[in-house]
Every structure is written in C-alpha cells, then in structure tokens.
Design a protein around this motif. Structure first.
Motif, PDB file in Angstrom:
ATOM      1  N   THR A 114     -39.323 -28.800  -9.860  1.00  0.00           N
ATOM      2  CA  THR A 114     -38.415 -29.667  -9.092  1.00  0.00           C
ATOM      3  C   THR A 114     -38.638 -31.136  -9.467  1.00  0.00           C
ATOM      4  OG1 THR A 114     -38.581 -28.098  -7.281  1.00  0.00           O
ATOM      5  CG2 THR A 114     -37.683 -30.247  -6.741  1.00  0.00           C
ATOM      6  N   GLY A 115     -37.548 -31.852  -9.625  1.00  0.00           N
ATOM      7  CA  GLY A 115     -37.662 -33.275  -9.957  1.00  0.00           C
ATOM      8  C   GLY A 115     -37.605 -33.526 -11.451  1.00  0.00           C
ATOM      9  N   HIS A 116     -37.625 -32.419 -12.252  1.00  0.00           N
ATOM     10  CA  HIS A 116     -37.571 -32.579 -13.706  1.00  0.00           C
ATOM     11  C   HIS A 116     -36.261 -32.020 -14.257  1.00  0.00           C
ATOM     12  CE1 HIS A 116     -41.615 -34.034 -14.363  1.00  0.00           C
ATOM     13  NE2 HIS A 116     -42.023 -33.170 -13.444  1.00  0.00           N
ATOM     14  N   ASP A 117     -35.893 -32.555 -15.405  1.00  0.00           N
ATOM     15  CA  ASP A 117     -34.721 -32.047 -16.107  1.00  0.00           C
ATOM     16  C   ASP A 117     -35.211 -30.909 -17.008  1.00  0.00           C
ATOM     17  OD1 ASP A 117     -32.382 -31.668 -17.359  1.00  0.00           O
ATOM     18  OD2 ASP A 117     -32.230 -33.673 -18.256  1.00  0.00           O
ATOM     19  N   VAL A 118     -34.963 -29.655 -16.607  1.00  0.00           N
ATOM     20  CA  VAL A 118     -35.487 -28.496 -17.346  1.00  0.00           C
ATOM     21  C   VAL A 118     -34.419 -27.954 -18.292  1.00  0.00           C
ATOM     22  CG1 VAL A 118     -36.565 -26.224 -17.138  1.00  0.00           C
ATOM     23  CG2 VAL A 118     -36.851 -27.886 -15.312  1.00  0.00           C
ATOM     24  N   ARG A 119     -34.750 -27.844 -19.566  1.00  0.00           N
ATOM     25  CA  ARG A 119     -33.823 -27.269 -20.546  1.00  0.00           C
ATOM     26  C   ARG A 119     -34.299 -25.861 -20.909  1.00  0.00           C
ATOM     27  NH1 ARG A 119     -30.568 -31.512 -22.526  1.00  0.00           N
ATOM     28  NH2 ARG A 119     -30.501 -32.948 -20.774  1.00  0.00           N
ATOM     29  N   VAL A 120     -33.401 -24.898 -20.868  1.00  0.00           N
ATOM     30  CA  VAL A 120     -33.779 -23.494 -21.035  1.00  0.00           C
ATOM     31  C   VAL A 120     -33.046 -22.886 -22.235  1.00  0.00           C
ATOM     32  CG1 VAL A 120     -33.749 -21.243 -19.885  1.00  0.00           C
ATOM     33  CG2 VAL A 120     -34.173 -23.298 -18.556  1.00  0.00           C
ATOM     34  N   HIS A 121     -33.798 -22.262 -23.133  1.00  0.00           N
ATOM     35  CA  HIS A 121     -33.170 -21.524 -24.237  1.00  0.00           C
ATOM     36  C   HIS A 121     -32.610 -20.197 -23.707  1.00  0.00           C
ATOM     37  CE1 HIS A 121     -34.656 -23.892 -27.715  1.00  0.00           C
ATOM     38  NE2 HIS A 121     -35.695 -24.159 -26.955  1.00  0.00           N
ATOM     39  N   ALA A 122     -31.772 -19.557 -24.508  1.00  0.00           N
ATOM     40  CA  ALA A 122     -31.220 -18.253 -24.102  1.00  0.00           C
ATOM     41  C   ALA A 122     -32.354 -17.236 -23.974  1.00  0.00           C
ATOM     42  CB  ALA A 122     -30.219 -17.778 -25.150  1.00  0.00           C
ATOM     43  N   ALA A 123     -32.249 -16.363 -22.974  1.00  0.00           N
ATOM     44  CA  ALA A 123     -33.268 -15.331 -22.761  1.00  0.00           C
ATOM     45  C   ALA A 123     -33.252 -14.328 -23.912  1.00  0.00           C
ATOM     46  CB  ALA A 123     -32.999 -14.615 -21.445  1.00  0.00           C
ATOM     47  N   GLN A 124     -34.444 -13.843 -24.286  1.00  0.00           N
ATOM     48  CA  GLN A 124     -34.559 -12.846 -25.363  1.00  0.00           C
ATOM     49  C   GLN A 124     -35.192 -11.574 -24.791  1.00  0.00           C
ATOM     50  OE1 GLN A 124     -36.765 -16.035 -27.633  1.00  0.00           O
ATOM     51  NE2 GLN A 124     -36.035 -14.816 -29.350  1.00  0.00           N
ATOM     52  N   ALA A 125     -34.743 -10.422 -25.292  1.00  0.00           N
ATOM     53  CA  ALA A 125     -35.268  -9.146 -24.781  1.00  0.00           C
ATOM     54  C   ALA A 125     -36.666  -8.870 -25.321  1.00  0.00           C
ATOM     55  CB  ALA A 125     -34.328  -8.016 -25.186  1.00  0.00           C
ATOM     56  N   LEU A 126     -37.520  -8.294 -24.466  1.00  0.00           N
ATOM     57  CA  LEU A 126     -38.852  -7.842 -24.862  1.00  0.00           C
ATOM     58  C   LEU A 126     -38.854  -6.318 -24.778  1.00  0.00           C
ATOM     59  CD1 LEU A 126     -41.101 -10.180 -22.716  1.00  0.00           C
ATOM     60  CD2 LEU A 126     -41.368  -9.890 -25.175  1.00  0.00           C
ATOM     61  N   SER A 127     -39.431  -5.641 -25.781  1.00  0.00           N
ATOM     62  CA  SER A 127     -39.436  -4.183 -25.688  1.00  0.00           C
ATOM     63  C   SER A 127     -40.665  -3.555 -26.334  1.00  0.00           C
ATOM     64  CB  SER A 127     -38.167  -3.603 -26.337  1.00  0.00           C
ATOM     65  OG  SER A 127     -38.118  -4.000 -27.695  1.00  0.00           O
ATOM     66  N   PHE A 128     -41.026  -2.394 -25.806  1.00  0.00           N
ATOM     67  CA  PHE A 128     -42.100  -1.613 -26.406  1.00  0.00           C
ATOM     68  C   PHE A 128     -41.539  -0.883 -27.622  1.00  0.00           C
ATOM     69  CE2 PHE A 128     -43.715   2.794 -26.689  1.00  0.00           C
ATOM     70  CZ  PHE A 128     -44.945   2.501 -27.237  1.00  0.00           C
ATOM     71  N   SER A 129     -42.243  -0.961 -28.736  1.00  0.00           N
ATOM     72  CA  SER A 129     -41.791  -0.240 -29.926  1.00  0.00           C
ATOM     73  C   SER A 129     -43.002   0.023 -30.812  1.00  0.00           C
ATOM     74  CB  SER A 129     -40.765  -1.096 -30.667  1.00  0.00           C
ATOM     75  OG  SER A 129     -40.516  -0.560 -31.939  1.00  0.00           O
ATOM     76  N   CYS A 130     -43.141   1.254 -31.283  1.00  0.00           N
ATOM     77  CA  CYS A 130     -44.264   1.573 -32.153  1.00  0.00           C
ATOM     78  C   CYS A 130     -43.763   1.730 -33.582  1.00  0.00           C
ATOM     79  CB  CYS A 130     -44.958   2.852 -31.702  1.00  0.00           C
ATOM     80  SG  CYS A 130     -46.518   3.073 -32.575  1.00  0.00           S
ATOM     81  N   SER A 131     -44.513   1.166 -34.514  1.00  0.00           N
ATOM     82  CA  SER A 131     -44.085   1.184 -35.912  1.00  0.00           C
ATOM     83  C   SER A 131     -44.721   2.328 -36.698  1.00  0.00           C
ATOM     84  CB  SER A 131     -44.416  -0.160 -36.561  1.00  0.00           C
ATOM     85  OG  SER A 131     -45.766  -0.500 -36.312  1.00  0.00           O
ATOM     86  N   CYS A 132     -45.290   3.320 -35.998  1.00  0.00           N
ATOM     87  CA  CYS A 132     -45.941   4.409 -36.741  1.00  0.00           C
ATOM     88  C   CYS A 132     -44.893   5.285 -37.448  1.00  0.00           C
ATOM     89  CB  CYS A 132     -46.823   5.255 -35.817  1.00  0.00           C
ATOM     90  SG  CYS A 132     -45.952   6.172 -34.545  1.00  0.00           S
ATOM     91  N   THR A 133     -45.239   5.786 -38.639  1.00  0.00           N
ATOM     92  CA  THR A 133     -44.364   6.678 -39.401  1.00  0.00           C
ATOM     93  C   THR A 133     -45.236   7.722 -40.083  1.00  0.00           C
ATOM     94  OG1 THR A 133     -44.586   5.339 -41.393  1.00  0.00           O
ATOM     95  CG2 THR A 133     -42.688   4.857 -39.985  1.00  0.00           C
ATOM     96  N   VAL A 134     -44.602   8.784 -40.543  1.00  0.00           N
ATOM     97  CA  VAL A 134     -45.359   9.826 -41.239  1.00  0.00           C
ATOM     98  C   VAL A 134     -45.979   9.264 -42.519  1.00  0.00           C
ATOM     99  CG1 VAL A 134     -43.390  10.795 -42.514  1.00  0.00           C
ATOM    100  CG2 VAL A 134     -45.341  12.260 -41.934  1.00  0.00           C
ATOM    101  N   GLU A 135     -45.297   8.315 -43.159  1.00  0.00           N
ATOM    102  CA  GLU A 135     -45.843   7.692 -44.373  1.00  0.00           C
ATOM    103  C   GLU A 135     -47.164   6.982 -44.071  1.00  0.00           C
ATOM    104  OE1 GLU A 135     -42.577   7.382 -43.547  1.00  0.00           O
ATOM    105  OE2 GLU A 135     -41.849   8.719 -45.136  1.00  0.00           O
ATOM    106  N   ARG A 136     -47.198   6.284 -42.937  1.00  0.00           N
ATOM    107  CA  ARG A 136     -48.434   5.561 -42.578  1.00  0.00           C
ATOM    108  C   ARG A 136     -49.563   6.540 -42.271  1.00  0.00           C
ATOM    109  NH1 ARG A 136     -46.899  -0.066 -39.515  1.00  0.00           N
ATOM    110  NH2 ARG A 136     -45.328  -0.653 -41.026  1.00  0.00           N
ATOM    111  N   VAL A 137     -49.205   7.661 -41.642  1.00  0.00           N
ATOM    112  CA  VAL A 137     -50.218   8.680 -41.349  1.00  0.00           C
ATOM    113  C   VAL A 137     -50.772   9.225 -42.667  1.00  0.00           C
ATOM    114  CG1 VAL A 137     -50.576  10.974 -40.373  1.00  0.00           C
ATOM    115  CG2 VAL A 137     -49.250   9.281 -39.117  1.00  0.00           C
ATOM    116  N   LEU A 138     -49.875   9.513 -43.617  1.00  0.00           N
ATOM    117  CA  LEU A 138     -50.318  10.028 -44.920  1.00  0.00           C
ATOM    118  C   LEU A 138     -51.197   9.006 -45.639  1.00  0.00           C
ATOM    119  CD1 LEU A 138     -47.059  11.805 -46.150  1.00  0.00           C
ATOM    120  CD2 LEU A 138     -49.175  12.898 -45.409  1.00  0.00           C
TER     121      LEU A 138
END
Ligand SMILES: [Zn+2]
Length: 303
Positions: free
Chosen positions: A221-245
């Motif tokens: 309060t009392g400040h001029d706040v500038r806000v960027h557009a909201a960005q989505a956060l998500s859980f994602s795993c990058s594991c693949t069969v190639e990485r397992v091999l």
C-alpha cells in the motif's frame, strides 16, 4: 477467470516504481499434489520439498536462457538428500532419499533431518542447456529454508534479498524481494526496510487464492506496483526410456548380468515421478553390443 489468473499454480514478477525493490511471488496448489502423489514421504519431508520447490521456482523465473535451477541439501542424517529442479519454463520436479526405519518428527527442520551432526551442505546449481554450469555450495545451518536461501543469495549476489514461504495444507506460497541497486542513502534504506516490513506483515497472515495483480498493490500500500503477466507453474518429469538406458549403460554389463540372469529383465523406477521402466534382456544385449562395437576395449571412456 481461469486458474492461473485466479492465482492458482502460477508465478508473477513485479516491481515497485516508488521503492528500490523488485520481486516475484508464486503459488503452488494442484501441481504440488501431482508431484507428491507418487511418493509416501514423512510429513516433514513433503513440507521441506514443497518449500524448496517454491524457492527454486522463484529462482528459475530469473533465468535468462534455457536452463534449470537445482537445489540440493546433502548430509548423513535420516534424509541424506533432498533434490529439487525447476526450469526456465517453470516446470519442476523433486525427490528425497529417506532412510528406512527413520523416525521423523512432523516438525523436524531441514538441518536436523539432513545433517544433525552439522556436516551438511546446501548446493545451488544453475545448469544451462548450453554453456557453463554455475555451482555454489554453503554449509547447511539451522533455521528455515527461507532464511538459508536469503542469506545465500545476499552473500553470493551482493544484493539484499528476502524470502518468505507460507503453507496451507498441500498449497505453498513463496515470495522473493530483491533490493535494486540505487543510491543506498538513508532514504533508500528506510524505503527498502518499509517494503520488507509490508511483505513480512502480509506473510504472517493465512493466505487465500487471489489474483496477484490485485493482492500485490494491497500488500505494498502506498506504492506504485507494476505486475508482469502471470505464468503457469507445473510439475513435469523429464525422464525417458533413453535416459534410463543411458544410466544402465553407465552401471555396466557386469554389474547387471546377475540381475538379467535371475529375472530376465531390469526394472528401474524414476526417483522423481515414480514411473517404472522395464528393460528386457534383449534391449540390454542390444545396448551393450552397440557400446562394445562403437567402443572396442581400450578405446576410452563410454559416454
Ligand atoms: Zn520421472
């Protein structure tokens, strides 16, 4: 209003026109449930993983190129490793090693779980897809995840930084405030301290999902706040069969041979997402025949 606009599983960067400060705030809800549903961690471990993910997401939002932020707490306690990764695309994943039979109090803190003897370390890695990796290591001291990270960032970046975390059930909210380089005179010092106090007050209250474009002007309060557009956060795993091999290839044929002889296959489980990979004896034979053909004995290291 969609979920992101409403304030769920999202991250928002902002700056104050009228004080030497900029910041980023993030809220994790269902994405956190998705991340933890494949695991059966003790309460304190889930709590710390959530906090580290929140912190890593804030740091990842500052990445200027395709890269990931990795936070690791390492020691020889009941939980020898907590590992969290967040990418510039604001995806994250995490896991913990928990010793079997460990008796873990629900309110145990990071250093007492990871390194009760005081010999733990906290490692922050920035790994770009291309170019030089950066790694910083500090001793793991007693205290909250937010104070540990704020101290680390203030020392390593020579910029005053504060970090707040608060939880509500499975959800977590995290905010980082950074002091901008300016005149550093008395007026600037008191302006910085005043906005820190405002953030402190806001984070002492229970939180509600609310669009940050509306919440931040209320906090500062009392400040001029500038806000960027909201960005989505998500859980994602990058594991693949190639990485397992690849990982199995590094383990080596000799180590795996007894398992193949006994079971006819090797099972591997992704530590991050719990996905199971089954590699048949034929696949393994192909893998090692290929390695042997391209790297005959004595030809050097296999990558
Ligand atoms: Zn995975």
């Amino acid at each position: 209003m969609d979920r992101i606009t409403a304030g769920f599983d999202q991250l928002t960067r902002f700056w104050l026109e009228t004080a030497p400060a900029r910041g980023v705030v993030a809220r994790l809800d269902e994405s956190m449930v998705s991340m933890l549903q494949h695991h059966d961690y003790p309460v304190a471990v889930s709590l710390l993983l959530r906090q580290l993910v929140g912190a890593a997401a804030l740091l990842a939002s500052n990445l200027k190129q395709p890269a990931q932020v990795v936070l690791q707490a390492q020691g020889d306690g009941a939980v020898p490793l907590l590992c969290v990764e967040a990418t510039d695309r604001l995806t994250f994943r995490a896991y913990a090693n928990v010793r079997e039979d460990a008796n873990i109090a629900a309110d145990a803190d990071l250093s007492s779980l990871v390194a009760p003897d005081g010999n733990g370390r906290f490692v922050l890695t920035i790994a770009p897809e291309e170019g030089q990796m950066y790694q910083g290591i500090v001793a793991l001291h007693a205290g909250s995840v937010s104070s540990l990270l704020a101290d680390y960032l203030t020392n390593s970046q020579q910029t005053q930084t504060r970090l707040w975390l608060r939880q509500d059930g499975d959800a977590l909210e995290a905010m980082l405030l950074e002091r901008l380089p300016d005149s550093r005179d008395e007026a600037s010092d008191s302006a910085w301290e005043a906005v820190v106090a405002q953030a402190e007050t806001a984070f002492a209250l229970p939180f509600m999902p609310f669009p940050y474009s509306e919440w931040l002007p209320f906090v500062f309060t009392g400040h001029d706040v500038r806000v960027h557009a909201a960005q989505a956060l998500s859980f994602s795993c990058s594991c693949t069969v190639e990485r397992v091999l690849n990982a199995l290839r590094l383990v080596g044929r000799e180590e795996l041979q007894p398992l193949i002889a006994e079971q006819g296959r090797v099972e591997s489980r992704c530590e991050f997402c719990g996905k199971r990979y089954e590699v048949s004896a034929t696949q393994l034979a192909d893998l090692f025949d290929h390695v042997d053909a391209s790297h005959p004995p004595g030809s050097g290291t296999v990558h």
